[in-house]
Design an enzyme around this catalytic site. Structure first.
Site, PDB file in Angstrom:
ATOM      1  N   ASP A   1     -14.416  19.783  53.083  1.00 25.64           N
ATOM      2  CA  ASP A   1     -13.620  20.964  52.717  1.00 25.64           C
ATOM      3  C   ASP A   1     -14.514  21.898  51.889  1.00 25.64           C
ATOM      4  O   ASP A   1     -15.081  21.472  50.873  1.00 25.64           O
ATOM      5  CB  ASP A   1     -12.410  20.474  51.904  1.00 25.64           C
ATOM      6  CG  ASP A   1     -11.488  21.608  51.490  1.00 25.64           C
ATOM      7  OD1 ASP A   1     -11.870  22.786  51.677  1.00 25.64           O
ATOM      8  OD2 ASP A   1     -10.403  21.322  50.960  1.00 25.64           O
TER       9      ASP A   1
ATOM     10  N   GLU B   1     -41.673  21.875  38.899  1.00 28.08           N
ATOM     11  CA  GLU B   1     -41.680  20.476  39.327  1.00 28.08           C
ATOM     12  C   GLU B   1     -41.847  20.429  40.846  1.00 28.08           C
ATOM     13  O   GLU B   1     -41.558  19.422  41.475  1.00 28.08           O
ATOM     14  CB  GLU B   1     -40.424  19.738  38.863  1.00 28.08           C
ATOM     15  CG  GLU B   1     -39.123  20.358  39.293  1.00 28.08           C
ATOM     16  CD  GLU B   1     -37.917  19.580  38.803  1.00 28.08           C
ATOM     17  OE1 GLU B   1     -37.784  18.397  39.147  1.00 28.08           O
ATOM     18  OE2 GLU B   1     -37.101  20.176  38.065  1.00 28.08           O
TER      19      GLU B   1
ATOM     20  N   CYS C   1     -36.621  20.053  34.919  1.00 23.83           N
ATOM     21  CA  CYS C   1     -36.130  21.423  34.735  1.00 23.83           C
ATOM     22  C   CYS C   1     -36.349  21.946  33.316  1.00 23.83           C
ATOM     23  O   CYS C   1     -35.952  23.074  33.000  1.00 23.83           O
ATOM     24  CB  CYS C   1     -34.642  21.491  35.069  1.00 23.83           C
ATOM     25  SG  CYS C   1     -34.259  20.798  36.673  1.00 23.83           S
TER      26      CYS C   1
ATOM     27  N   THR D   1     -26.543  21.445  46.204  1.00 23.11           N
ATOM     28  CA  THR D   1     -27.057  21.980  44.932  1.00 23.11           C
ATOM     29  C   THR D   1     -28.539  22.340  45.046  1.00 23.11           C
ATOM     30  O   THR D   1     -29.255  22.310  44.059  1.00 23.11           O
ATOM     31  CB  THR D   1     -26.824  20.988  43.759  1.00 23.11           C
ATOM     32  OG1 THR D   1     -27.606  19.805  43.997  1.00 23.11           O
ATOM     33  CG2 THR D   1     -25.375  20.604  43.622  1.00 23.11           C
TER      34      THR D   1
ATOM     35  N   SER E   1     -26.642  11.391  36.273  1.00 15.65           N
ATOM     36  CA  SER E   1     -27.409  12.544  35.769  1.00 15.65           C
ATOM     37  C   SER E   1     -26.507  13.503  34.992  1.00 15.65           C
ATOM     38  O   SER E   1     -26.931  14.091  33.996  1.00 15.65           O
ATOM     39  CB  SER E   1     -28.126  13.268  36.913  1.00 15.65           C
ATOM     40  OG  SER E   1     -27.222  13.979  37.735  1.00 15.65           O
TER      41      SER E   1
ATOM     42  N   HIS F   1     -28.534  25.212  31.213  1.00 13.87           N
ATOM     43  CA  HIS F   1     -29.212  24.830  32.451  1.00 13.87           C
ATOM     44  C   HIS F   1     -28.115  24.681  33.513  1.00 13.87           C
ATOM     45  O   HIS F   1     -27.083  24.053  33.261  1.00 13.87           O
ATOM     46  CB  HIS F   1     -29.975  23.515  32.274  1.00 13.87           C
ATOM     47  CG  HIS F   1     -30.456  22.954  33.574  1.00 13.87           C
ATOM     48  ND1 HIS F   1     -31.299  23.651  34.394  1.00 13.87           N
ATOM     49  CD2 HIS F   1     -30.169  21.798  34.227  1.00 13.87           C
ATOM     50  CE1 HIS F   1     -31.535  22.937  35.493  1.00 13.87           C
ATOM     51  NE2 HIS F   1     -30.855  21.809  35.413  1.00 13.87           N
TER      52      HIS F   1
ATOM     53  N   ASN G   1     -29.710  26.045  42.481  1.00 13.03           N
ATOM     54  CA  ASN G   1     -30.542  25.479  41.413  1.00 13.03           C
ATOM     55  C   ASN G   1     -31.982  25.956  41.573  1.00 13.03           C
ATOM     56  O   ASN G   1     -32.527  25.923  42.676  1.00 13.03           O
ATOM     57  CB  ASN G   1     -30.481  23.943  41.469  1.00 13.03           C
ATOM     58  CG  ASN G   1     -30.983  23.299  40.183  1.00 13.03           C
ATOM     59  OD1 ASN G   1     -31.523  23.972  39.302  1.00 13.03           O
ATOM     60  ND2 ASN G   1     -30.805  21.993  40.069  1.00 13.03           N
TER      61      ASN G   1
ATOM     62  N   SER H   1     -34.262  16.383  33.672  1.00 18.88           N
ATOM     63  CA  SER H   1     -33.994  14.959  33.893  1.00 18.88           C
ATOM     64  C   SER H   1     -35.197  14.113  33.537  1.00 18.88           C
ATOM     65  O   SER H   1     -36.344  14.561  33.601  1.00 18.88           O
ATOM     66  CB  SER H   1     -33.655  14.728  35.370  1.00 18.88           C
ATOM     67  OG  SER H   1     -32.404  15.295  35.657  1.00 18.88           O
TER      68      SER H   1
HETATM   69  N1  CAA Z   1     -11.296  21.154  46.454  1.00 18.41           N
HETATM   70  C1  CAA Z   1     -11.631  21.354  45.158  1.00 18.41           C
HETATM   71  N2  CAA Z   1     -12.437  20.488  44.469  1.00 18.41           N
HETATM   72  C2  CAA Z   1     -12.909  19.404  45.117  1.00 18.41           C
HETATM   73  C3  CAA Z   1     -12.590  19.156  46.467  1.00 18.41           C
HETATM   74  C4  CAA Z   1     -11.760  20.088  47.137  1.00 18.41           C
HETATM   75  N3  CAA Z   1     -11.419  19.943  48.425  1.00 18.41           N
HETATM   76  N4  CAA Z   1     -13.215  18.013  46.839  1.00 18.41           N
HETATM   77  C5  CAA Z   1     -13.894  17.569  45.750  1.00 18.41           C
HETATM   78  N5  CAA Z   1     -13.704  18.401  44.719  1.00 18.41           N
HETATM   79  C6  CAA Z   1     -14.241  18.304  43.365  1.00 18.41           C
HETATM   80  C7  CAA Z   1     -14.253  16.893  42.817  1.00 18.41           C
HETATM   81  O1  CAA Z   1     -12.991  16.555  42.259  1.00 18.41           O
HETATM   82  C8  CAA Z   1     -15.353  17.004  41.777  1.00 18.41           C
HETATM   83  O2  CAA Z   1     -14.844  17.633  40.625  1.00 18.41           O
HETATM   84  P1  CAA Z   1     -14.858  16.846  39.212  1.00 18.41           P
HETATM   85  O3  CAA Z   1     -16.310  16.564  38.926  1.00 18.41           O
HETATM   86  O4  CAA Z   1     -14.253  17.821  38.283  1.00 18.41           O
HETATM   87  O5  CAA Z   1     -14.083  15.592  39.423  1.00 18.41           O
HETATM   88  C9  CAA Z   1     -16.338  17.991  42.409  1.00 18.41           C
HETATM   89  O6  CAA Z   1     -15.618  18.652  43.451  1.00 18.41           O
HETATM   90  C10 CAA Z   1     -17.536  17.314  43.053  1.00 18.41           C
HETATM   91  O7  CAA Z   1     -17.059  16.307  43.887  1.00 18.41           O
HETATM   92  P2  CAA Z   1     -17.715  14.852  43.866  1.00 18.41           P
HETATM   93  O8  CAA Z   1     -17.846  14.364  42.460  1.00 18.41           O
HETATM   94  O9  CAA Z   1     -17.035  13.992  44.843  1.00 18.41           O
HETATM   95  O10 CAA Z   1     -19.155  15.286  44.445  1.00 18.41           O
HETATM   96  P3  CAA Z   1     -20.358  14.393  44.896  1.00 18.41           P
HETATM   97  O11 CAA Z   1     -20.328  13.054  44.254  1.00 18.41           O
HETATM   98  O12 CAA Z   1     -20.435  14.451  46.366  1.00 18.41           O
HETATM   99  O13 CAA Z   1     -21.581  15.242  44.314  1.00 18.41           O
HETATM  100  C11 CAA Z   1     -23.029  15.532  42.417  1.00 18.41           C
HETATM  101  C12 CAA Z   1     -21.645  15.757  42.973  1.00 18.41           C
HETATM  102  C13 CAA Z   1     -23.209  14.037  42.142  1.00 18.41           C
HETATM  103  C14 CAA Z   1     -23.194  16.291  41.126  1.00 18.41           C
HETATM  104  C15 CAA Z   1     -24.071  16.000  43.462  1.00 18.41           C
HETATM  105  O14 CAA Z   1     -23.922  17.368  43.716  1.00 18.41           O
HETATM  106  C16 CAA Z   1     -25.503  15.739  43.040  1.00 18.41           C
HETATM  107  O15 CAA Z   1     -26.026  14.633  43.115  1.00 18.41           O
HETATM  108  N6  CAA Z   1     -26.215  16.818  42.615  1.00 18.41           N
HETATM  109  C17 CAA Z   1     -27.626  16.738  42.231  1.00 18.41           C
HETATM  110  C18 CAA Z   1     -27.788  16.200  40.829  1.00 18.41           C
HETATM  111  C19 CAA Z   1     -27.389  17.197  39.756  1.00 18.41           C
HETATM  112  O16 CAA Z   1     -27.358  18.382  39.969  1.00 18.41           O
HETATM  113  N7  CAA Z   1     -27.096  16.671  38.555  1.00 18.41           N
HETATM  114  C20 CAA Z   1     -26.757  17.503  37.433  1.00 18.41           C
HETATM  115  C21 CAA Z   1     -27.242  16.940  36.129  1.00 18.41           C
HETATM  116  S1  CAA Z   1     -29.003  16.618  36.199  1.00 18.41           S
HETATM  117  C22 CAA Z   1     -29.706  18.168  35.989  1.00 18.41           C
HETATM  118  O17 CAA Z   1     -29.075  19.074  35.569  1.00 18.41           O
HETATM  119  C23 CAA Z   1     -31.150  18.336  36.371  1.00 18.41           C
HETATM  120  C24 CAA Z   1     -31.207  19.044  37.669  1.00 18.41           C
HETATM  121  O18 CAA Z   1     -31.270  20.255  37.734  1.00 18.41           O
HETATM  122  C25 CAA Z   1     -31.179  18.233  38.910  1.00 18.41           C
END
Ligand code: CAA
Length: 390
Positions: free
Chosen positions: A29, A79, A111, A152, A201, A233, A276, A309
């Site tokens: 979605d 990086e 980052c 992302t 993370s 960030h 990002n 990270s």
């Molecule tokens: N409508 C509205 N919202 C929805 C939805 C829908 N149909 N389906 C899901 N969502 C919401 C979920 O409820 C969730 O919200 P909450 O966190 O508020 O619960 C959000 O969308 C994301 O859904 P998931 O948690 O299921 O997503 P995911 O597990 O597939 O992926 C993530 C999320 C783990 C962050 C992933 O994007 C990821 O691994 N990203 C890369 C790592 C990252 O960016 N980490 C950030 C911190 S580290 C950092 O900052 C350094 C850097 O730059 C990498």
């Protein structure tokens, strides 16, 4: 003496993919991306764009304005390194025809490294007040196709001129910073895509924020009420919003949705459509804030949080200077972001999978639309760059 950011300029790819396109291809979605993580588009670099061309294009307006005279320090934060030995900044130094009296180094800590660069540059200017430093953060965020991180991705570079009596933001001397050895996100040398423990993370990001803030608050005596805006960030915009909510909750400050929007939203506008930029993300946020805030921010204190990270975090702050608007590149940024070309899913996947031969023999890249510079080819293991401007 005030020291800080005198000019700030960004560049990103001329190509983007809409996250609705990714959602359709992954049978997800699209609200998960648009609302759940708060991302709409992500910049995708064509094969002839790399961290060098992004960085040189970001700094090019400074060159045109004659701002690079007296720059004696060039710090290149990334990086997405292109060479184990030679600093990517040296190619930029050449493309921008900078003075040979210049120290040029590449910095790495996920980052976070541009913030290390900014603080080092401030130290340099404190000792050499008539000289300038150029800090450029340039990165390409890549995760595996179909992985949770895919939505992302993004790319971009931010160039910041650091001087005494800065015309944009004077950086305060107090700072809170924190290092801990964790494996939340990393990229071994043999991989071109990052590995990440996604949920973990986000927890480490918040923990590091709280530890950095505690130190900053103790050193400065300031509270969360002392800031006109915050700039985080931004791996994805929801992360920044959640971080600020958690910080407020931890220190028992009430924050409703409208206040959160007022404090953060302007800083999230560019990231929502660029994605990002790793080392550049905090400063993409700062550029977005300065460029797009309707309110005159002069005199307002901005709280900045940088996170890399692995991990290192830093909370610091700066005060927006009177007359800052005159020295922004807001119009150029708006034109760049409005005139990008949208990729179909197939074009995105083809660019993602584009394999550059690693035998080091003669190779010429197809020409895509880039900024003033492009990565034109490889010859005898040497990267070749082309300037498209006189
Ligand atoms: N409508 C509205 N919202 C929805 C939805 C829908 N149909 N389906 C899901 N969502 C919401 C979920 O409820 C969730 O919200 P909450 O966190 O508020 O619960 C959000 O969308 C994301 O859904 P998931 O948690 O299921 O997503 P995911 O597990 O597939 O992926 C993530 C999320 C783990 C962050 C992933 O994007 C990821 O691994 N990203 C890369 C790592 C990252 O960016 N980490 C950030 C911190 S580290 C950092 O900052 C350094 C850097 O730059 C990498």
């Amino acid at each position: 003496m005030n020291i800080g950011i005198d000019r700030i300029s960004l560049h990103t790819s001329n190509y983007f993919v809409d996250l609705r396109t990714i959602a359709e291809a992954r049978s997800v979605d699209s609200d998960k991306y648009y609302l759940g993580i708060g991302q709409e588009k992500m910049g995708i670099p064509p094969p002839d764009e790399d961290v060098v061309t992004l960085a040189a294009s970001a700094a090019y307006p400074l060159m045109q304005d004659g701002e690079l005279e007296n720059v004696e320090l060039l710090l290149f934060a990334t990086e997405s390194g292109i060479d184990y030995s030679k600093a990517a900044g040296i190619y930029v130094h050449g493309l921008l025809e900078m003075n040979s009296r210049c120290r040029t180094v590449e910095l790495k800590q996920a980052c976070y490294s541009a913030t290390a660069g900014l603080q080092l540059a401030i130290g340099f200017v404190a000792r050499n007040p008539s000289k300038k430093a150029l800090v450029i953060a340039s990165d390409i965020a890549r995760y595996e196709l179909g992985s949770p991180g895919e939505a992302t991705q993004g790319c971009g570079a931010v160039a910041m001129l650091v001087t005494a009596d800065p015309r944009l933001v004077a950086i305060d001397s107090e700072s809170g910073f924190y290092t801990e050895d964790v494996m939340d996100f990393w990229r071994p040398n043999y991989r071109s895509e990052a590995l990440v423990d996604g949920k973990y993370s986000t927890m480490v990001y918040i923990h590091t924020l709280i530890e950095s803030w505690k130190q900053y608050a103790e050193l400065s005596g300031r509270t969360l009420a002392d800031f006109g805006r915050f700039c985080y960030h931004i791996p994805f915009t929801k992360m920044a919003e959640k971080a600020h909510q958690k910080l407020c909750r931890k220190f028992k400050v009430d924050i409703d949705k409208d206040t959160l929007t007022a404090l953060l939203d302007e800083s999230l506008r560019y990231s929502r459509i660029v994605g990002n930029c790793y080392a550049g993300s905090t400063y993409l946020g700062l550029t977005s804030l300065l460029d797009t805030a309707e309110e005159d921010l002069a005199g307002k204190r901005i709280g900045l949080y940088s996170y890399g990270s692995g991990c290192v975090g830093e909370f610091f702050s700066g005060v927006v200077q009177p007359g800052y608007r005159e020295f922004l590149y807001a119009d150029q940024h708006r034109i760049l972001l409005e005139n990008r070309t949208e990729l179909t899913y197939q074009q995105y996947e083809d660019i993602f999978n584009y394999a550059v031969p690693t035998d080091g023999e003669e190779y010429v890249f197809p020409q895509y639309k880039t900024g003033p510079f492009r990565f034109s080819g490889i010859s005898r293991h040497k990267r070749e760059y082309e300037s498209l401007v006189d």
